[in-house]
Design a protein around this motif. Structure first.
Motif, PDB file in Angstrom:
ATOM      1  N   UNK A  36       0.827  -1.197   0.000  1.00  0.00           N
ATOM      2  CA  UNK A  36       0.000   0.000   0.000  1.00  0.00           C
ATOM      3  C   UNK A  36       0.868   1.257   0.000  1.00  0.00           C
ATOM      4  N   UNK A  37       1.118   1.818  -1.185  1.00  0.00           N
ATOM      5  CA  UNK A  37       1.916   3.047  -1.242  1.00  0.00           C
ATOM      6  C   UNK A  37       1.150   4.237  -0.666  1.00  0.00           C
ATOM      7  N   UNK A  38       1.897   5.188  -0.125  1.00  0.00           N
ATOM      8  CA  UNK A  38       1.295   6.416   0.381  1.00  0.00           C
ATOM      9  C   UNK A  38       2.255   7.574   0.126  1.00  0.00           C
ATOM     10  N   UNK A  39       1.693   8.765   0.162  1.00  0.00           N
ATOM     11  CA  UNK A  39       2.479   9.982  -0.037  1.00  0.00           C
ATOM     12  C   UNK A  39       1.972  11.046   0.926  1.00  0.00           C
ATOM     13  N   UNK A  40       2.892  11.686   1.620  1.00  0.00           N
ATOM     14  CA  UNK A  40       2.579  12.740   2.569  1.00  0.00           C
ATOM     15  C   UNK A  40       3.430  13.960   2.236  1.00  0.00           C
ATOM     16  N   UNK A  52       7.385   9.529   0.700  1.00  0.00           N
ATOM     17  CA  UNK A  52       6.733   8.495  -0.107  1.00  0.00           C
ATOM     18  C   UNK A  52       7.296   7.146   0.330  1.00  0.00           C
ATOM     19  N   UNK A  53       6.415   6.212   0.600  1.00  0.00           N
ATOM     20  CA  UNK A  53       6.842   4.893   1.047  1.00  0.00           C
ATOM     21  C   UNK A  53       5.700   3.920   0.767  1.00  0.00           C
ATOM     22  N   UNK A  83      11.347   2.202  10.511  1.00  0.00           N
ATOM     23  CA  UNK A  83      10.390   1.621  11.448  1.00  0.00           C
ATOM     24  C   UNK A  83       9.145   2.478  11.587  1.00  0.00           C
ATOM     25  N   UNK A  84       9.289   3.801  11.379  1.00  0.00           N
ATOM     26  CA  UNK A  84       8.173   4.728  11.545  1.00  0.00           C
ATOM     27  C   UNK A  84       8.259   5.812  10.484  1.00  0.00           C
ATOM     28  N   UNK A  85       7.151   6.526  10.322  1.00  0.00           N
ATOM     29  CA  UNK A  85       7.129   7.690   9.441  1.00  0.00           C
ATOM     30  C   UNK A  85       7.365   8.907  10.335  1.00  0.00           C
ATOM     31  N   UNK A  86       8.596   9.392  10.343  1.00  0.00           N
ATOM     32  CA  UNK A  86       9.007  10.455  11.259  1.00  0.00           C
ATOM     33  C   UNK A  86       8.937  11.812  10.571  1.00  0.00           C
TER      34      UNK A  86
END
Length: 177
Positions: A36-40, A52-53, A83-86
């Motif tokens: 599940x790709x995402x973009x912030x 993006x990850x 490990x996290x979206x920092x």
């Protein structure tokens, strides 16, 4: 006497455990793996940053506990290896003008659970992934700490971090048989 007390105190838990062992396993998912790709996009300290990850979710067998019985377990990790979206990690808060009592600060984004993305929420559970939540951790000079959950408005008010856009993947529709 001591043995009797120990047996009386542990007997209910033992009976629950034995009952759970004989409970039927929940049905396996039809789809056991998903990406599940995402973009912030966010703004911090006057600059715009993009993350993006891809969240990789996998079926992890059956778990059990006294609260919900047997259930499907899921595990998830980020394709990047993080490990996290920092959003922010500060070890020198004085240099950034943060309260001198804070010695460490970290702000992470919650992107959603593997159960959500793999279509395994309970009927009564609702999850809104239209705007991510942030978790902040602060460690203070006296070794105490605090943490909390923030929505995007609170994130801007408290830390001056503005979420500009959030593009998550849609959860899949899974069948369990």
């Amino acid at each position: 006497m001591v043995l009797a007390v120990v047996v009386l105190l542990s007997l209910p838990w033992l009976l629950i455990y034995v009952g759970l062992l004989f409970e039927a396993n929940p049905p396996k998912p039809e789809i056991e793996h998903g990406e599940f790709p995402f973009r912030l996009i966010y703004e911090i300290n006057g600059g715009t940053r993009v993350i993006e990850d891809t969240l990789i979710c996998e079926y992890d067998g059956v778990g059990m506990d006294e609260g919900q019985g047997k259930y499907r377990k899921w595990k998830g990790h980020l394709k990047s290896g993080n490990e996290e979206v920092i959003l922010l990690k500060v070890k020198d808060p004085v240099a950034l003008g943060i309260d001198y009592k804070v010695v460490e600060q970290e702000i992470n984004i919650q992107i959603g659970s593997p159960r959500y993305y793999m279509g395994d929420l309970k009927d009564y559970e609702k999850y809104d992934n239209s705007s991510p939540s942030a978790i902040y951790y602060e460690k203070y000079i006296n070794d105490s700490s605090s943490h909390g959950l923030l929505n995007s408005e609170e994130l801007y008010q408290k830390f001056n971090i503005k979420l500009i856009s959030w593009t998550p993947s849609e959860p899949l529709v899974n069948n369990f048989q």
